[in-house]
Scaffold this motif. Structure first.
Motif, PDB file in Angstrom:
ATOM      1  N   GLU A   1       0.809  -1.259   0.110  1.00  0.00           N
ATOM      2  CA  GLU A   1       0.025  -0.036   0.008  1.00  0.00           C
ATOM      3  C   GLU A   1       1.036   1.356  -0.024  1.00  0.00           C
ATOM      4  O   GLU A   1       0.461   2.298  -0.661  1.00  0.00           O
ATOM      5  N   MET A   2       1.961   1.144   0.727  1.00  0.00           N
ATOM      6  CA  MET A   2       2.796   2.433   0.657  1.00  0.00           C
ATOM      7  C   MET A   2       3.429   2.614  -0.573  1.00  0.00           C
ATOM      8  O   MET A   2       3.403   3.937  -1.150  1.00  0.00           O
ATOM      9  N   LEU A   3       4.005   1.638  -1.347  1.00  0.00           N
ATOM     10  CA  LEU A   3       4.301   1.631  -2.846  1.00  0.00           C
ATOM     11  C   LEU A   3       3.473   2.091  -3.536  1.00  0.00           C
ATOM     12  O   LEU A   3       3.688   2.846  -4.283  1.00  0.00           O
ATOM     13  N   ALA A   4       2.210   1.691  -3.250  1.00  0.00           N
ATOM     14  CA  ALA A   4       1.003   2.290  -4.355  1.00  0.00           C
ATOM     15  C   ALA A   4       0.741   3.780  -4.183  1.00  0.00           C
ATOM     16  O   ALA A   4       0.553   4.416  -4.998  1.00  0.00           O
ATOM     17  N   THR A   5       0.714   4.228  -2.782  1.00  0.00           N
ATOM     18  CA  THR A   5       0.839   5.589  -2.665  1.00  0.00           C
ATOM     19  C   THR A   5       1.850   6.502  -3.088  1.00  0.00           C
ATOM     20  O   THR A   5       1.620   7.518  -3.975  1.00  0.00           O
ATOM     21  N   TRP A   6       3.114   5.886  -2.905  1.00  0.00           N
ATOM     22  CA  TRP A   6       4.178   6.648  -3.543  1.00  0.00           C
ATOM     23  C   TRP A   6       4.096   6.844  -4.977  1.00  0.00           C
ATOM     24  O   TRP A   6       4.193   7.920  -5.395  1.00  0.00           O
ATOM     25  N   ILE A   7       3.727   5.750  -5.791  1.00  0.00           N
ATOM     26  CA  ILE A   7       3.849   5.654  -7.271  1.00  0.00           C
ATOM     27  C   ILE A   7       2.679   6.465  -7.801  1.00  0.00           C
ATOM     28  O   ILE A   7       2.710   7.305  -8.597  1.00  0.00           O
TER      29      ILE A   7
END
Length: 298
Positions: free
Chosen positions: A112-118
């Motif tokens: 979820e963190m990586l999805a938010t970041w991208i």
């Protein structure tokens, strides 16, 4: 009315998944096929291990995050994974390998963190850097942002809200010559990775979502059948259709499928307690399950 809103959301989600991922009815198998083509086999395998290690009630959310990573990587390229951020943040590849969320996203899972970041990086690439961030839990439009020193009446300023979400604020002159701003809610938009994350989760539903190459199917795991019977009966007593609830639940997959069909979110507030109880049933949380059953029986 509630059922119509739910179907409208699913229709829009299927439209977006078809547009962004080429699938109107997305599956984990197709998502991983696209992941291997876009992210590469190694990253996709690491993402798969994280999704497979999540509770079954969370697996759909983890897969939706992978959908965001696939779409975002198509937009931004492989450099997004490899580059650190001005010495302040590690490269996304390092975060994925370490399996540890970093500030300011430590309340999210790694995927979820990586999805938010991208999603945010794709929004910056598409529309530029925002001047401020607002919380749209409040729909007040006036003077929600701090204006830059060079703001001028008539300027349109970019404002962030959710991950990948942007809208414009119009600079206006208030009485007495003071500058203010009005949020333009009609300009609200999301970056493609953010749209992919939302739409995959809604279109695919809670599951079951068996993963490719998984040695054992966790959806076949046993459940507390007495508790399952009580929760199934409660749903039927509270106006869930028999077709939604399904036949007697024998395993975790049966419960997940029933949760997805019942559309509990569009029902009355007491259904939130039922949702927490059935999630505890699937996740094997006996203490939480007992407490929620008591609440429903009271």
């Amino acid at each position: 009315m509630r059922e119509a809103r739910a179907e409208d959301a699913r229709t829009e989600a299927r439209r977006l998944t078809l547009l962004l991922l080429g699938e109107e009815h997305p599956t984990a198998a197709e998502l991983f096929r696209q992941g291997r083509a876009v992210l590469g086999p190694g990253r996709t395998a690491m993402c798969g291990r994280l999704a497979g290690g999540a509770p079954l009630t969370r697996r759909s959310a983890e897969l939706a995050a992978i959908a965001a990573l696939v779409v975002g990587t198509r937009d931004l390229g492989m450099r997004w994974w490899r580059d650190s951020r001005e010495g302040k943040l590690p490269a996304p590849d390092e975060v994925l390998a370490a399996n540890t969320a970093i500030d300011p996203w430590t309340d999210l899972t790694v995927l979820e963190m990586l999805a938010t970041w991208i999603a945010d990086d794709a929004a910056d690439e598409r529309w530029g850097r925002p001047v401020d961030t607002v919380d749209l839990n409040s729909w007040q439009a006036e003077d929600r942002i701090e204006l830059p020193p060079d703001a001028w009446p008539g300027d349109r300023l970019l404002v962030a809200f959710d991950a990948g979400g942007r809208l414009d604020a119009l600079v206006v002159e208030r009485p007495g010559g003071r500058l203010g701003s009005n949020l333009d809610f009609a300009s609200l938009r999301y970056s493609p990775p953010a749209e992919a994350q939302w739409s995959w989760g809604v279109a695919a539903g809670l599951g079951p979502h068996p993963l490719p190459d998984q040695p054992a199917d966790p959806y076949l795991g046993p459940i507390d059948e007495e508790a399952a019977d009580r929760l199934r009966a409660w749903a039927l007593r509270h106006d869930a259709a028999t077709a939604q609830v399904g036949p007697r639940w024998r395993n975790k997959g049966d419960v997940i499928a029933a949760i997805d069909r019942v559309d509990w979110m569009w029902r009355s507030g007491e259904w939130f307690g039922w949702w927490r109880a059935v999630c505890a049933l699937v996740d094997g949380d006996a203490i939480q399950l007992a407490a929620r059953l008591c609440d429903l029986d009271s």
